[in-house]
Design an enzyme around this catalytic site. Structure first.
Site, short mmCIF file in Angstrom:
data_model
loop_
_atom_site.label_atom_id
_atom_site.label_comp_id
_atom_site.label_asym_id
_atom_site.label_seq_id
_atom_site.Cartn_x
_atom_site.Cartn_y
_atom_site.Cartn_z
N GLU B 29 0.84 -1.20 0.00
CA GLU B 29 0.00 0.00 0.00
C GLU B 29 0.88 1.26 0.00
O GLU B 29 1.73 1.40 0.88
CB GLU B 29 -0.91 -0.02 1.24
CG GLU B 29 -1.90 -1.19 1.20
CD GLU B 29 -2.44 -1.58 2.58
OE1 GLU B 29 -2.36 -0.77 3.51
OE2 GLU B 29 -2.93 -2.72 2.70
N SER B 59 -5.48 -4.34 1.06
CA SER B 59 -5.92 -5.73 1.23
C SER B 59 -4.70 -6.55 1.66
O SER B 59 -3.98 -7.09 0.83
CB SER B 59 -6.49 -6.23 -0.10
OG SER B 59 -6.71 -7.62 -0.05
N GLU B 60 -4.47 -6.58 2.95
CA GLU B 60 -3.26 -7.25 3.44
C GLU B 60 -3.28 -8.74 3.08
O GLU B 60 -2.26 -9.32 2.70
CB GLU B 60 -3.11 -7.05 4.95
CG GLU B 60 -2.76 -5.62 5.35
CD GLU B 60 -3.94 -4.66 5.30
OE1 GLU B 60 -5.10 -5.14 5.25
OE2 GLU B 60 -3.73 -3.44 5.31
N PHE B 83 1.65 -0.99 8.52
CA PHE B 83 1.97 -1.07 9.94
C PHE B 83 1.77 -2.52 10.37
O PHE B 83 0.83 -3.17 9.91
CB PHE B 83 1.02 -0.19 10.78
CG PHE B 83 1.30 1.28 10.66
CD1 PHE B 83 2.13 1.92 11.58
CD2 PHE B 83 0.75 2.04 9.64
CE1 PHE B 83 2.40 3.28 11.47
CE2 PHE B 83 1.01 3.39 9.53
CZ PHE B 83 1.84 4.02 10.45
N ASP B 85 0.52 -3.58 12.87
CA ASP B 85 -0.83 -3.69 13.44
C ASP B 85 -1.85 -4.13 12.39
O ASP B 85 -2.91 -4.65 12.72
CB ASP B 85 -1.25 -2.34 14.00
CG ASP B 85 -0.16 -1.72 14.85
OD1 ASP B 85 -0.22 -1.84 16.07
OD2 ASP B 85 0.77 -1.12 14.26
N TYR B 86 -1.55 -3.89 11.12
CA TYR B 86 -2.51 -4.19 10.04
C TYR B 86 -2.25 -5.54 9.40
O TYR B 86 -2.84 -5.89 8.37
CB TYR B 86 -2.46 -3.12 8.95
CG TYR B 86 -2.66 -1.71 9.42
CD1 TYR B 86 -3.29 -1.44 10.64
CD2 TYR B 86 -2.24 -0.63 8.65
CE1 TYR B 86 -3.47 -0.14 11.08
CE2 TYR B 86 -2.42 0.67 9.08
CZ TYR B 86 -3.03 0.91 10.30
OH TYR B 86 -3.21 2.20 10.71
N PRO B 89 -5.21 -9.20 9.05
CA PRO B 89 -6.05 -9.77 7.98
C PRO B 89 -5.28 -10.76 7.09
O PRO B 89 -5.89 -11.57 6.40
CB PRO B 89 -6.46 -8.54 7.16
CG PRO B 89 -6.36 -7.40 8.11
CD PRO B 89 -5.21 -7.74 9.02
N HIS B 129 -1.01 1.65 15.83
CA HIS B 129 0.24 1.98 15.14
C HIS B 129 1.44 1.75 16.03
O HIS B 129 2.48 2.37 15.85
CB HIS B 129 0.25 3.44 14.68
CG HIS B 129 -0.92 3.84 13.85
ND1 HIS B 129 -2.12 4.22 14.40
CD2 HIS B 129 -1.08 3.91 12.51
CE1 HIS B 129 -2.98 4.51 13.42
NE2 HIS B 129 -2.37 4.33 12.27
#
Lengths: 409, 340
Positions: B29, B59-60, B83, B85-86, B89, B129
């Site tokens: 991204e 869209s991880e 990050f 944190d993301y 998924p 984050h």
């Protein structure tokens, strides 16, 4: 109750055990009815196709309409043979499970036209990202039956070294990507694999499968997004066999729209095809493959079929659907329909058909015997050191120490 | 050699690899034209073209799935998750697919992918984050988990990760991107360039720092301190505050773990304090503590201590109460010395 109170809707199938089987109003297009756009046509000009049903074979076994493909007779013979072989293998291994020779098995009965037609239609370098109901792909490419038996029995000669549940196979040389039990998780791999082929300026394409139920997974939508955005040269199939274990396709949204129509929102050309019609599956695949190889990106294909047997050896379909539902399926049996077509062409007859079934049964029996001679589940297994191989490219100290512990007992 | 901050060092690693290997490509991204929200991929699209460094949908799961498929084809994708944190998924793709593909296919298919992701706290990024999810990945066999603590290691470890045939989770301590940070948020910060830290001297060309090889940052005889990422500089400060002769080990990768260096050090010092930013329960500290106990029990003179983030979600206003700073480490070091 006040008229404006809300009420939760939960879809239910038309038939449960004891009911007369019914598929309701399926809106089946007539054979030959659906138009065939040029392979260079824009997606925006074919948004009617996901709501029709591409059929080629009519009730008399004749190939009709614009989708009728040109398939050499020897390929049709090969297709029929592979479908029958797939069915014979399923029968024997299912029985082997009941005899305690393996832990698990899944039949593809009724869906053989899909794997066989697509396997024969696509090239050797193309890659199939299968579901667990795609034995037919391997049978069409002459995967050695004895080696497959060794896998199902997880014995010493298992090509996957005893690491995988039977059926969750891998056969790179046969264009058959590693299976996983997590549904839809390889759909995006197919898109990535196809993007890699495009990145390398190769000519290989990918074909991937999910079932109707798995269209609800995020994986499905993520893969469609990437396929659409990057024009990935791949064919994304939804094998709609009406059942996801005990949940009918309405639980995945089939009451509201078709699975093929999901492609419209992604701008992907989308076809809905009679999955029990060998010629229709071939024709749709050929159309999609031509587009993919011409850098026109991905196609979504819903293969409309019926899961004749249970989900696996672990369920009994008579507990959740009418026992005779399979016989009521309006699109027939794929083997019988290709047989009828070959007979209509004057290229086959009942005698040859019966003889072929018998000879395939013998072939499968002999292969299973070879596998049994090496050993069935628990009677033979690969060396236990194999448990520790291929975790990483090179084992780290944990793997080395733990392997030593196991080997020294 | 050039003075680089960690962002420039990572960018240099990617530049070197894109130049050397046509099968390496980058996506994620905002990594393309813009060069990533932390600028790690800046200029790479311009230099190598759209196909070598491009933007993806948000869209991880899709990013990792695409990378695995490309890896199976024979490419070496390096993807960025904006990050850490993301990354959740994409968890199924990492755990059920990337980590298992080689094993379950009998070696027929592999996923030689590198997943870069900024991670960790100390930047007032709040819960989404700031997290440190390394233990989630370390628990999964088949994945390698690498965490650099300075520009020199960042470049060498990233090149080693890309060249590794296994999937690698490469976690970049974002607090260290621009300069070393010793855990005192109220003090004046130095950049890598003016820090005088020799690790800010980075060769321009190709070199690797091997995965699974820890570094003894500060030799010492009284107590072993195990740390990685942001905590390496915090540990230096904590050791100074405590005034003990501690041996500080920067693990550099959690998987593979350099168990030999850890064992040798604890055998010598007889004491061990583990420092990490991630929360405590079932964290890496628990595993390190168990390993040290199993292998060095008879050399131990005092209980092993863990200094970690608390077992709460990452708290915004309480960042420095959560953060295991030098003061908490110094207290643990003193306790360890007194308890023996």
């Amino acid at each position: 109750m006040a008229a404006n109170r809300l009420d939760l809707y939960v879809p239910e199938p038309l038939g449960r055990p004891g009911d007369t089987p019914s598929f309701g109003d399926l809106h089946l297009s007539a054979p030959g009815e659906i138009r065939r756009p040029d392979t260079r046509e824009k997606e925006a000009n074919m948004r009617d196709l996901p709501y029709g049903l591409i059929r080629v074979l009519d009730d008399e076994g004749h190939a009709v309409g614009p989708w009728a493909p040109h398939i050499p007779i020897e390929v049709l013979h090969k297709g029929l043979r592979a479908m029958l072989l797939s069915r014979a293998v399923d029968e024997r291994f299912f029985r082997a499970h009941r005899q305690g020779k393996t832990s698990f098995y899944m039949k593809s009965t009724g869906e053989e036209a899909i794997g066989v037609a697509q396997s024969l239609m696509l090239g050797k370098g193309d890659m199939c990202f299968p579901t667990y109901r795609m034995l037919a792909w391997l049978m069409a490419r002459d995967y050695p039956l004895a080696a497959y038996a060794n896998h199902i029995f997880s014995n010493e000669k298992d090509p996957l070294q005893g690491r995988q549940l039977p059926i969750l196979f891998s056969a790179k040389d046969y264009g058959f990507y590693s299976l996983s039990g997590n549904l839809g998780s390889r759909y995006g791999h197919a898109v990535g694999w196809a993007m890699a082929s495009a990145y390398k300026n190769d000519d290989k394409i990918a074909i991937a499968y999910v079932g109707d139920g798995t269209t609800a997974e995020g994986n499905f939508h993520e893969a469609l997004t990437f396929a659409s955005v990057y024009h990935a040269p791949c064919i994304l199939c939804v094998t709609n066999n009406q059942w996801a274990i005990s949940s009918f396709s309405g639980i995945a949204g089939a009451n509201e729209t078709t699975f093929a129509a999901k492609g419209i929102a992604y701008g992907l050309p989308s076809l809905r095809v009679d999955g029990n019609d060998f010629l229709a599956v071939w024709a749709a695949t050929e159309w999609a493959a031509q587009r993919a190889r011409a850098n026109m990106g991905a196609t979504l294909i819903e293969l409309f079929t019926y899961r004749v047997e249970g989900h696996s050896t672990s369920d009994d379909p008579t507990k959740y659907r009418p026992a005779d539902e399979a016989s009521a399926w309006p699109l027939g049996d794929p083997v019988e329909r290709l047989k009828q077509h070959l007979i209509a062409l004057g290229e086959w007859d009942e005698g040859r058909h019966t003889a072929l079934i018998e000879s395939l049964a013998e072939e499968v029996k002999a292969a299973i015997k070879q596998g049994e001679a090496i050993g069935t589940l628990g009677k033979s297994k690969p060396p236990v050191s194999e448990m520790f191989e291929d975790v990483f490219a090179e084992p780290d100290w944990r793997i080395i120490e733990q392997r030593k512990q196991v080997m020294e007992g | 050699m050039a003075l680089m901050n960690m962002i420039q060092a990572l960018n240099s690693a990617l530049d070197v690899k894109l130049d050397q290997d046509p099968d390496t490509l980058i996506f994620g991204e905002d990594v393309g034209y813009f060069g990533g929200v932390f600028r790690v991929t800046e200029g790479l699209q311009k230099k190598y073209g759209l196909k070598r460094c491009f933007d993806t949908p948000i869209s991880e799961g899709g990013i990792i799935a695409t990378a695995v498929g490309m890896g199976a084809y024979g490419l070496r994708p390096v993807v960025e998750i904006q990050f850490a944190d993301y990354i959740l998924p994409a968890f199924d793709q990492l755990i059920s697919e990337a980590a298992r593909l080689r094993y379950r296919s009998g070696g027929e298919f592999t996923a030689p992918i590198t997943v870069r992701s900024p991670y960790g706290g100390g930047i007032f990024g709040g819960q989404t984050h700031s997290q440190s999810p390394e233990a989630l990945f370390a628990h999964v066999t088949g994945l390698k988990t690498v965490i650099p603590s300075n520009p020199y290691d960042a470049k060498g470890l990233l090149l080693a990760s890309i060249e590794c045939d296994d999937p690698v989770i490469f976690l970049e301590p974002k607090r260290l991107y621009n300069g070393p940070f010793d855990g005192h948020p109220d003090q004046k910060l130095s950049t890598w360039a003016n820090s005088g830290d020799p690790k800010a001297e980075v060769p321009e060309g190709h070199y690797t720092v091997p995965l699974g090889k820890a570094e003894v940052v500060r030799p010492g005889s009284d107590v072993t301190v195990l740390a990685y990422g942001t905590m390496v500089y915090v540990a230096k400060a904590g050791i100074e505050e405590a005034g003990v002769d501690a041996e500080l080990i920067d693990l550099r990768s959690i998987v593979p773990l350099d168990i030999d260096t850890i064992e040798q050090s604890v055998a010598k010092t007889g004491r061990c304090v583990i420092l990490h930013e991630a929360s405590r329960y079932a964290g890496i500290g628990g595993e390190l503590s168990a390993l040290v106990q199993e292998r060095c029990f008879w050399a131990l003179k005092s209980p092993i201590e863990r200094v970690t983030g608390w077992d709460t979600p990452y708290p915004h206003a309480f960042e420095w109460d959560y953060f295991p700073g030098p003061k908490r480490l110094a207290q643990a070091l003193k306790r360890t010395m007194e308890n023996s």
